[in-house]
Design a protein around this motif. Structure first.
Motif, PDB file in Angstrom:
ATOM      1  N   LEU A   1       0.852  -1.188   0.000  1.00  0.00           N
ATOM      2  CA  LEU A   1       0.000   0.000   0.000  1.00  0.00           C
ATOM      3  C   LEU A   1       0.888   1.238   0.000  1.00  0.00           C
ATOM      4  O   LEU A   1       1.798   1.355   0.817  1.00  0.00           O
ATOM      5  N   GLU A   2       0.606   2.145  -0.929  1.00  0.00           N
ATOM      6  CA  GLU A   2       1.336   3.411  -0.999  1.00  0.00           C
ATOM      7  C   GLU A   2       0.327   4.553  -1.096  1.00  0.00           C
ATOM      8  O   GLU A   2      -0.632   4.461  -1.873  1.00  0.00           O
ATOM      9  N   VAL A   3       0.542   5.611  -0.330  1.00  0.00           N
ATOM     10  CA  VAL A   3      -0.274   6.822  -0.404  1.00  0.00           C
ATOM     11  C   VAL A   3       0.685   7.979  -0.606  1.00  0.00           C
ATOM     12  O   VAL A   3       1.639   8.139   0.158  1.00  0.00           O
ATOM     13  N   SER A   4       0.438   8.785  -1.657  1.00  0.00           N
ATOM     14  CA  SER A   4       1.351   9.886  -1.929  1.00  0.00           C
ATOM     15  C   SER A   4       0.644  11.029  -2.656  1.00  0.00           C
ATOM     16  O   SER A   4      -0.506  10.916  -3.063  1.00  0.00           O
ATOM     17  N   SER A   5       1.379  12.088  -2.827  1.00  0.00           N
ATOM     18  CA  SER A   5       0.940  13.219  -3.635  1.00  0.00           C
ATOM     19  C   SER A   5       1.071  12.822  -5.099  1.00  0.00           C
ATOM     20  O   SER A   5       1.942  12.021  -5.448  1.00  0.00           O
ATOM     21  N   PRO A   6       0.245  13.373  -5.973  1.00  0.00           N
ATOM     22  CA  PRO A   6       0.387  13.048  -7.392  1.00  0.00           C
ATOM     23  C   PRO A   6       1.643  13.653  -8.021  1.00  0.00           C
ATOM     24  O   PRO A   6       2.031  13.264  -9.108  1.00  0.00           O
ATOM     25  N   GLY A   7       2.281  14.585  -7.345  1.00  0.00           N
ATOM     26  CA  GLY A   7       3.527  15.163  -7.839  1.00  0.00           C
ATOM     27  C   GLY A   7       3.307  16.249  -8.886  1.00  0.00           C
ATOM     28  O   GLY A   7       2.186  16.508  -9.329  1.00  0.00           O
ATOM     29  N   LEU A   8       4.399  16.859  -9.295  1.00  0.00           N
ATOM     30  CA  LEU A   8       4.324  17.947 -10.262  1.00  0.00           C
ATOM     31  C   LEU A   8       3.837  17.483 -11.626  1.00  0.00           C
ATOM     32  O   LEU A   8       3.060  18.162 -12.272  1.00  0.00           O
ATOM     33  N   GLY A   9       4.318  16.354 -12.076  1.00  0.00           N
ATOM     34  CA  GLY A   9       3.949  15.842 -13.392  1.00  0.00           C
ATOM     35  C   GLY A   9       2.745  14.934 -13.329  1.00  0.00           C
ATOM     36  O   GLY A   9       2.705  13.904 -13.991  1.00  0.00           O
ATOM     37  N   ARG A  10       1.760  15.319 -12.548  1.00  0.00           N
ATOM     38  CA  ARG A  10       0.602  14.468 -12.318  1.00  0.00           C
ATOM     39  C   ARG A  10      -0.120  14.160 -13.619  1.00  0.00           C
ATOM     40  O   ARG A  10      -0.351  15.045 -14.427  1.00  0.00           O
ATOM     41  N   PRO A  11      -0.456  12.900 -13.817  1.00  0.00           N
ATOM     42  CA  PRO A  11      -1.222  12.556 -15.013  1.00  0.00           C
ATOM     43  C   PRO A  11      -2.656  13.064 -14.892  1.00  0.00           C
ATOM     44  O   PRO A  11      -3.208  13.143 -13.799  1.00  0.00           O
ATOM     45  N   LEU A  12      -3.227  13.433 -16.015  1.00  0.00           N
ATOM     46  CA  LEU A  12      -4.628  13.828 -16.066  1.00  0.00           C
ATOM     47  C   LEU A  12      -5.396  12.615 -16.551  1.00  0.00           C
ATOM     48  O   LEU A  12      -5.130  12.100 -17.632  1.00  0.00           O
ATOM     49  N   LYS A  13      -6.327  12.132 -15.748  1.00  0.00           N
ATOM     50  CA  LYS A  13      -7.058  10.921 -16.080  1.00  0.00           C
ATOM     51  C   LYS A  13      -8.560  11.132 -16.104  1.00  0.00           C
ATOM     52  O   LYS A  13      -9.246  10.612 -16.961  1.00  0.00           O
ATOM     53  N   LYS A  14      -9.056  11.862 -15.137  1.00  0.00           N
ATOM     54  CA  LYS A  14     -10.501  12.017 -14.979  1.00  0.00           C
ATOM     55  C   LYS A  14     -10.946  13.359 -15.539  1.00  0.00           C
ATOM     56  O   LYS A  14     -10.151  14.292 -15.653  1.00  0.00           O
ATOM     57  N   ASP A  15     -12.235  13.451 -15.859  1.00  0.00           N
ATOM     58  CA  ASP A  15     -12.769  14.697 -16.404  1.00  0.00           C
ATOM     59  C   ASP A  15     -12.501  15.881 -15.487  1.00  0.00           C
ATOM     60  O   ASP A  15     -12.206  16.977 -15.957  1.00  0.00           O
ATOM     61  N   LYS A  16     -12.566  15.667 -14.170  1.00  0.00           N
ATOM     62  CA  LYS A  16     -12.307  16.773 -13.236  1.00  0.00           C
ATOM     63  C   LYS A  16     -10.871  17.271 -13.376  1.00  0.00           C
ATOM     64  O   LYS A  16     -10.608  18.459 -13.219  1.00  0.00           O
ATOM     65  N   ASP A  17      -9.931  16.373 -13.706  1.00  0.00           N
ATOM     66  CA  ASP A  17      -8.537  16.774 -13.921  1.00  0.00           C
ATOM     67  C   ASP A  17      -8.420  17.659 -15.157  1.00  0.00           C
ATOM     68  O   ASP A  17      -7.725  18.676 -15.149  1.00  0.00           O
ATOM     69  N   PHE A  18      -9.104  17.256 -16.225  1.00  0.00           N
ATOM     70  CA  PHE A  18      -9.062  18.028 -17.466  1.00  0.00           C
ATOM     71  C   PHE A  18      -9.748  19.382 -17.288  1.00  0.00           C
ATOM     72  O   PHE A  18      -9.232  20.407 -17.733  1.00  0.00           O
ATOM     73  N   LYS A  19     -10.887  19.390 -16.605  1.00  0.00           N
ATOM     74  CA  LYS A  19     -11.628  20.634 -16.387  1.00  0.00           C
ATOM     75  C   LYS A  19     -10.764  21.640 -15.628  1.00  0.00           C
ATOM     76  O   LYS A  19     -10.703  22.814 -15.979  1.00  0.00           O
ATOM     77  N   ARG A  20     -10.093  21.178 -14.594  1.00  0.00           N
ATOM     78  CA  ARG A  20      -9.240  22.031 -13.770  1.00  0.00           C
ATOM     79  C   ARG A  20      -8.031  22.539 -14.568  1.00  0.00           C
ATOM     80  O   ARG A  20      -7.469  23.588 -14.266  1.00  0.00           O
ATOM     81  N   SER A  21      -7.648  21.806 -15.612  1.00  0.00           N
ATOM     82  CA  SER A  21      -6.413  22.122 -16.336  1.00  0.00           C
ATOM     83  C   SER A  21      -6.629  22.839 -17.661  1.00  0.00           C
ATOM     84  O   SER A  21      -5.675  23.051 -18.413  1.00  0.00           O
ATOM     85  N   ILE A  22      -7.863  23.210 -17.984  1.00  0.00           N
ATOM     86  CA  ILE A  22      -8.116  23.972 -19.210  1.00  0.00           C
ATOM     87  C   ILE A  22      -7.257  25.233 -19.174  1.00  0.00           C
ATOM     88  O   ILE A  22      -7.212  25.947 -18.167  1.00  0.00           O
ATOM     89  N   GLY A  23      -6.538  25.494 -20.269  1.00  0.00           N
ATOM     90  CA  GLY A  23      -5.658  26.654 -20.353  1.00  0.00           C
ATOM     91  C   GLY A  23      -4.248  26.392 -19.878  1.00  0.00           C
ATOM     92  O   GLY A  23      -3.355  27.212 -20.091  1.00  0.00           O
ATOM     93  N   GLU A  24      -4.035  25.255 -19.239  1.00  0.00           N
ATOM     94  CA  GLU A  24      -2.693  24.890 -18.753  1.00  0.00           C
ATOM     95  C   GLU A  24      -1.911  24.173 -19.851  1.00  0.00           C
ATOM     96  O   GLU A  24      -2.488  23.542 -20.740  1.00  0.00           O
ATOM     97  N   GLU A  25      -0.587  24.239 -19.754  1.00  0.00           N
ATOM     98  CA  GLU A  25       0.262  23.527 -20.705  1.00  0.00           C
ATOM     99  C   GLU A  25       0.363  22.057 -20.293  1.00  0.00           C
ATOM    100  O   GLU A  25       0.580  21.748 -19.122  1.00  0.00           O
ATOM    101  N   VAL A  26       0.161  21.173 -21.264  1.00  0.00           N
ATOM    102  CA  VAL A  26       0.195  19.738 -21.013  1.00  0.00           C
ATOM    103  C   VAL A  26       1.143  19.038 -21.981  1.00  0.00           C
ATOM    104  O   VAL A  26       1.456  19.564 -23.051  1.00  0.00           O
ATOM    105  N   GLU A  27       1.590  17.872 -21.577  1.00  0.00           N
ATOM    106  CA  GLU A  27       2.358  16.976 -22.437  1.00  0.00           C
ATOM    107  C   GLU A  27       1.466  15.787 -22.762  1.00  0.00           C
ATOM    108  O   GLU A  27       0.794  15.263 -21.875  1.00  0.00           O
ATOM    109  N   ILE A  28       1.475  15.373 -24.014  1.00  0.00           N
ATOM    110  CA  ILE A  28       0.708  14.204 -24.438  1.00  0.00           C
ATOM    111  C   ILE A  28       1.667  13.224 -25.087  1.00  0.00           C
ATOM    112  O   ILE A  28       2.462  13.606 -25.950  1.00  0.00           O
TER     113      ILE A  28
END
Length: 154
Positions: free
Chosen positions: A78-105
């Motif tokens: 079991l590991e619990v941690s912060s998603p970190g700076l390079g956090r992956p965007l997976k869920k719609d809420k992640d994408f919604k929060r990141s509109i206008g942000e620079e992303v890597e694909i």
């Protein structure tokens, strides 16, 4: 539903009261095998960032719940941690929060002889992700994307 998806969903349901009571955000739950070892990982966040005490609080609470319910057949870590700076965007809420942000694909297969793209997230829906790169709009099919994460420079 696969065993992995079942374990992730049940873990998420189990820990949500603790997450909500502490004003945390559950970013992701993943049950993955690396080498011969299984990992149950939770990524949590909060306004201002997560610290080690926050991770410990969630880890202890979840560990007790998992011991009581014991629904995961395999031995795991079991590991619990912060998603970190390079956090992956997976869920719609992640994408919604990141509109206008620079992303890597990163793509599974090359598109126009490229697998890596970087641009500003402009839109998303159930099937596509759209970025603006060098003043050009590029639309990606979600099924072809291996990873989307916030871009950052050191």
């Amino acid at each position: 539903m696969t065993k992995r998806e079942e374990y992730e969903a049940k873990t998420e349901q189990m820990i949500m009261p603790v997450i909500e009571a502490n004003n945390f955000e559950l970013v992701d739950v993943e049950y993955v095998k690396e080498g011969s070892t299984w990992y149950l990982r939770l990524y949590i966040d909060k306004e201002g960032g997560i610290n080690i005490d926050d991770c410990e609080l969630v880890s202890r609470a979840l560990s007790d719940m998992l011991d009581a319910d014991d629904f995961i057949e395999d031995a795991y870590i079991l590991e619990v941690s912060s998603p970190g700076l390079g956090r992956p965007l997976k869920k719609d809420k992640d994408f919604k929060r990141s509109i206008g942000e620079e992303v890597e694909i990163k793509l599974y297969k090359a598109m126009n002889k490229r697998k890596d793209f970087r641009g500003f997230l402009t839109a998303f829906d159930a099937d596509t992700i759209t970025i603006e790169e060098d003043e050009q709009e590029i639309v990606f099919n979600r099924k072809e994307i291996a990873l989307v994460r916030l871009a950052f420079d050191f």
